[in-house]
Design an enzyme around this catalytic site. Structure first.
Site, PDB file in Angstrom:
ATOM      1  N   GLY A  77       0.858  -1.214   0.116  1.00  0.00           N
ATOM      2  CA  GLY A  77      -0.024   0.033   0.004  1.00  0.00           C
ATOM      3  C   GLY A  77       0.808   1.360   0.050  1.00  0.00           C
ATOM      4  O   GLY A  77       1.960   1.222  -0.338  1.00  0.00           O
ATOM      5  N   LEU A 102       0.282   3.775  -2.107  1.00  0.00           N
ATOM      6  CA  LEU A 102       0.806   3.336  -3.676  1.00  0.00           C
ATOM      7  C   LEU A 102       1.528   4.683  -4.120  1.00  0.00           C
ATOM      8  O   LEU A 102       0.997   5.824  -3.990  1.00  0.00           O
ATOM      9  CB  LEU A 102      -0.377   2.967  -4.310  1.00  0.00           C
ATOM     10  CG  LEU A 102      -1.063   1.793  -3.829  1.00  0.00           C
ATOM     11  CD1 LEU A 102      -2.313   1.475  -4.803  1.00  0.00           C
ATOM     12  CD2 LEU A 102      -0.260   0.509  -3.909  1.00  0.00           C
ATOM     13  N   HIS A 126       3.981   1.298  -8.211  1.00  0.00           N
ATOM     14  CA  HIS A 126       3.170   0.264  -8.007  1.00  0.00           C
ATOM     15  C   HIS A 126       2.271   0.198  -9.238  1.00  0.00           C
ATOM     16  O   HIS A 126       1.669  -0.794  -9.794  1.00  0.00           O
ATOM     17  CB  HIS A 126       2.191   0.554  -6.711  1.00  0.00           C
ATOM     18  CG  HIS A 126       2.967   0.385  -5.347  1.00  0.00           C
ATOM     19  ND1 HIS A 126       3.089   1.565  -4.789  1.00  0.00           N
ATOM     20  CD2 HIS A 126       3.697  -0.509  -5.008  1.00  0.00           C
ATOM     21  CE1 HIS A 126       4.011   1.238  -3.675  1.00  0.00           C
ATOM     22  NE2 HIS A 126       4.210  -0.081  -3.791  1.00  0.00           N
ATOM     23  N   GLN A 162       7.460  -9.674   7.715  1.00  0.00           N
ATOM     24  CA  GLN A 162       8.779  -9.394   7.186  1.00  0.00           C
ATOM     25  C   GLN A 162       9.487  -8.173   7.615  1.00  0.00           C
ATOM     26  O   GLN A 162      10.603  -7.937   7.260  1.00  0.00           O
ATOM     27  CB  GLN A 162       8.527  -9.095   5.664  1.00  0.00           C
ATOM     28  CG  GLN A 162       7.827  -7.845   5.312  1.00  0.00           C
ATOM     29  CD  GLN A 162       7.181  -8.016   3.742  1.00  0.00           C
ATOM     30  OE1 GLN A 162       6.460  -8.675   3.346  1.00  0.00           O
ATOM     31  NE2 GLN A 162       7.970  -6.825   2.976  1.00  0.00           N
ATOM     32  N   GLN A 206      11.271  -4.581 -10.255  1.00  0.00           N
ATOM     33  CA  GLN A 206      12.780  -4.910 -10.260  1.00  0.00           C
ATOM     34  C   GLN A 206      13.385  -3.916  -9.339  1.00  0.00           C
ATOM     35  O   GLN A 206      14.546  -4.407  -8.888  1.00  0.00           O
ATOM     36  CB  GLN A 206      13.182  -4.281 -11.679  1.00  0.00           C
ATOM     37  CG  GLN A 206      14.715  -4.505 -11.901  1.00  0.00           C
ATOM     38  CD  GLN A 206      15.182  -4.868 -13.169  1.00  0.00           C
ATOM     39  OE1 GLN A 206      14.822  -4.433 -14.076  1.00  0.00           O
ATOM     40  NE2 GLN A 206      16.059  -5.747 -13.246  1.00  0.00           N
ATOM     41  N   GLN A 225      14.066  -9.692  -3.978  1.00  0.00           N
ATOM     42  CA  GLN A 225      12.942 -10.235  -3.663  1.00  0.00           C
ATOM     43  C   GLN A 225      12.307 -11.104  -4.805  1.00  0.00           C
ATOM     44  O   GLN A 225      11.693 -12.192  -4.865  1.00  0.00           O
ATOM     45  CB  GLN A 225      11.961  -9.103  -3.406  1.00  0.00           C
ATOM     46  CG  GLN A 225      10.577  -9.653  -3.257  1.00  0.00           C
ATOM     47  CD  GLN A 225       9.920  -8.154  -2.522  1.00  0.00           C
ATOM     48  OE1 GLN A 225       9.704  -8.140  -1.483  1.00  0.00           O
ATOM     49  NE2 GLN A 225       9.180  -7.626  -3.469  1.00  0.00           N
ATOM     50  N   VAL A 231      10.285   2.279 -11.494  1.00  0.00           N
ATOM     51  CA  VAL A 231       9.978   3.748 -11.881  1.00  0.00           C
ATOM     52  C   VAL A 231      10.717   4.874 -10.853  1.00  0.00           C
ATOM     53  O   VAL A 231      10.618   4.573  -9.808  1.00  0.00           O
ATOM     54  CB  VAL A 231       8.370   3.779 -11.719  1.00  0.00           C
ATOM     55  CG1 VAL A 231       7.978   5.353 -12.057  1.00  0.00           C
ATOM     56  CG2 VAL A 231       7.835   2.975 -12.815  1.00  0.00           C
ATOM     57  N   SER A 254       9.417   4.989  -3.891  1.00  0.00           N
ATOM     58  CA  SER A 254       9.448   4.051  -2.487  1.00  0.00           C
ATOM     59  C   SER A 254       8.368   4.665  -1.670  1.00  0.00           C
ATOM     60  O   SER A 254       8.671   5.853  -1.666  1.00  0.00           O
ATOM     61  CB  SER A 254      10.634   3.816  -1.981  1.00  0.00           C
ATOM     62  OG  SER A 254      10.501   3.156  -0.699  1.00  0.00           O
ATOM     63  N   ARG A 268       8.753   4.459   1.154  1.00  0.00           N
ATOM     64  CA  ARG A 268       9.490   4.869   2.366  1.00  0.00           C
ATOM     65  C   ARG A 268      10.019   6.372   2.195  1.00  0.00           C
ATOM     66  O   ARG A 268      10.676   7.003   3.121  1.00  0.00           O
ATOM     67  CB  ARG A 268      10.494   4.071   2.678  1.00  0.00           C
ATOM     68  CG  ARG A 268      10.134   2.636   3.329  1.00  0.00           C
ATOM     69  CD  ARG A 268      11.203   1.983   4.036  1.00  0.00           C
ATOM     70  NE  ARG A 268      10.768   0.748   4.866  1.00  0.00           N
ATOM     71  CZ  ARG A 268      10.518  -0.460   4.508  1.00  0.00           C
ATOM     72  NH1 ARG A 268      10.957  -0.639   3.093  1.00  0.00           N
ATOM     73  NH2 ARG A 268      10.189  -1.290   5.222  1.00  0.00           N
TER      74      ARG A 268
END
Ligand code: AMP
Length: 287
Positions: free
Chosen positions: A31, A33, A37, A64, A155, A160, A183, A192, A194
Site C-alpha cells: 500500500g 501506492l 506500483h 517481514q 525490479q 525479492q 519507476v 518508494s 518509504r
C-alpha cells in the site's frame, strides 16, 4: 472494483473468475501506492488482457519486519490507494487485517512458514535476517488466496523478485512471475513508499543512490572490467559525501544466480542499501 477483506471472500471471487475462464493477474503491495506500483498494475492488465481480472493486494506484512524496523509507522492510506486503483480499472483489492492473515498468537495460531534458503542469505537477507522468510510466506499465502495466473513484482526489489521466482519454481506454483522495471522520480530516486520519511535535506541527499549506480556504470564502461572491492570502496566514499547517508551494503553479482563477482564488467548487477537519516533505501541496476 470489489474489495475483499477476508480470505474466504477473495478465494470465492478467484474461484468464480477461474471457472468463467478469466485469467487472474496479482500485484502484491504494502500500500501507500505510487507510480511504481501503478506501473505494475498496468503490466498485470496487459498480461491478462481486458477480459482478465487484475487483483491488487494491500497488506503491510508484519512477518517481514524485524522488531526494530518500521512496521508500526509504515505509511498507510487505504482510501487514497483505493481511489488510485479504481482509476486504473483494477477488478479487486484484497486488503486483509493481521488477524485474518496470521490468526491467533504465535504459539496457538499461525505456525507454518515458507523459506528460500539460498538466494535469501546475502544482501537484504544478511542485513534483515527474517525478512525473506516473511516475504515468501506471505506471497505463498497470497498465491493461494488470489490464485493468479500471473504475478507482477518490481525490479526495484531485485533480490525479492529472484527469491520469489525461485520459490515459484521450487514449490511448483502454477503461475508466471513477471518482473517490471523500476519507476523513478525526475531526479533519479527510485519511487518508494518509504520516501515519505525523507524530510528536509534528506530527500535531496537520497539521490546519492542513483549517483552511485551511475558512477559504477561509468567505471565499468571506461575500464571494461573493474575489481569489485575497488568499486565498493569508491561507492562507500561517494555515499559518505552526503552528511546523513551511510552505506549498509553494496554488492556486484550475476543477475541470474545472485553470486557475487570479483571482477565487475558490463552485464553484472549492482545493488545497494543506504541509510539516509533513519530511512533505509535500496536500489539496483544492471551495469
Ligand atoms: P511494496 O509496496 O514496497 O512492497 O512494493 C510492492 C511491489 O511494487 C513490489 O513488487 C516492488 O518491487 C514494486 N515496486 C516498489 N517500488 C517500485 C518502483 N519504484 N518501480 C517499480 N516497482 C516498484
Amino acid at each position: 472494483m470489489q474489495i475483499a477483506s477476508t480470505i474466504a471472500a477473495m478465494q470465492r471471487l478467484a474461484r468464480k473468475w477461474r471457472r468463467a475462464g478469466a485469467a487472474i493477474g496479482l500485484v502484491p503491495t504494502m500500500g501507500y501506492l505510487h507510480q511504481g506500483h501503478l506501473s505494475l498494475v498496468r503490466v498485470a492488465r496487459k498480461s491478462v488482457g481486458k477480459h482478465g481480472k487484475v487483483v491488487v493486494s494491500i497488506y503491510v506484512n508484519p512477518a517481514q519486519f524485524a522488531p526494530t524496523e518500521d512496521f508500526s509507522k509504515y505509511p498507510r492510506d487505504l482510501k487514497r490507494d483505493l481511489r488510485l486503483l479504481r482509476g486504473e480499472g483494477v477488478d479487486a483489492v484484497f486488503a486483509p487485517a493481521d488477524a485474518e492473515m496470521y490468526p491467533g498468537d504465535v504459539a496457538a495460531g499461525f505456525s507454518t512458514y515458507v523459506a528460500e534458503e539460498n538466494l535469501s542469505k546475502i544482501m537484504e537477507g544478511a542485513s534483515r535476517p527474517a525478512h525473506f522468510r516473511g516475504v515468501t510466506t506471505v506471497v505463498a499465502k497470497l498465491f493461494n488466496i488470489a490464485q493468479p495466473d500471473v504475478a507482477v513484482f518490481g525490479q526495484k526489489d531485485f533480490q525479492q523478485a529472484a527469491v520469489i521466482q525461485r520459490m515459484v519454481r521450487d514449490l511448483n506454483f502454477p503461475l508466471r512471475v513477471v518482473v517490471a522495471p523500476t519507476v523513478r522520480e525526475a531526479d533519479g530516486l527510485a519511487m518508494s513508499s518509504r520516501n515519505k520519511y525523507l524530510e528536509g535535506g534528506l530527500r535531496r541527499q537520497a539521490v546519492v543512490l542513483r549517483r552511485a549506480l551511475d558512477a559504477a556504470r561509468s567505471a565499468v564502461k571506461k575500464s571494461k572490467k573493474v575489481s569489485a572491492s575497488a568499486l565498493k570502496a569508491d561507492v562507500k566514499k561517494l555515499i559518505e559525501t552526503e552528511p546523513d547517508a551511510r552505506l549498509d551494503y553494496v554488492e556486484f553479482f550475476d543477475p541470474e544466480t545472485l553470486m557475487p563477482v570479483a571482477g565487475v564488467s558490463a552485464g553484472a548487477q549492482m545493488a545497494l542499501a543506504v541509510f539516509v537519516g533513519k530511512t533505509r533505501l535500496i536500489d539496483n541496476q544492471q551495469l
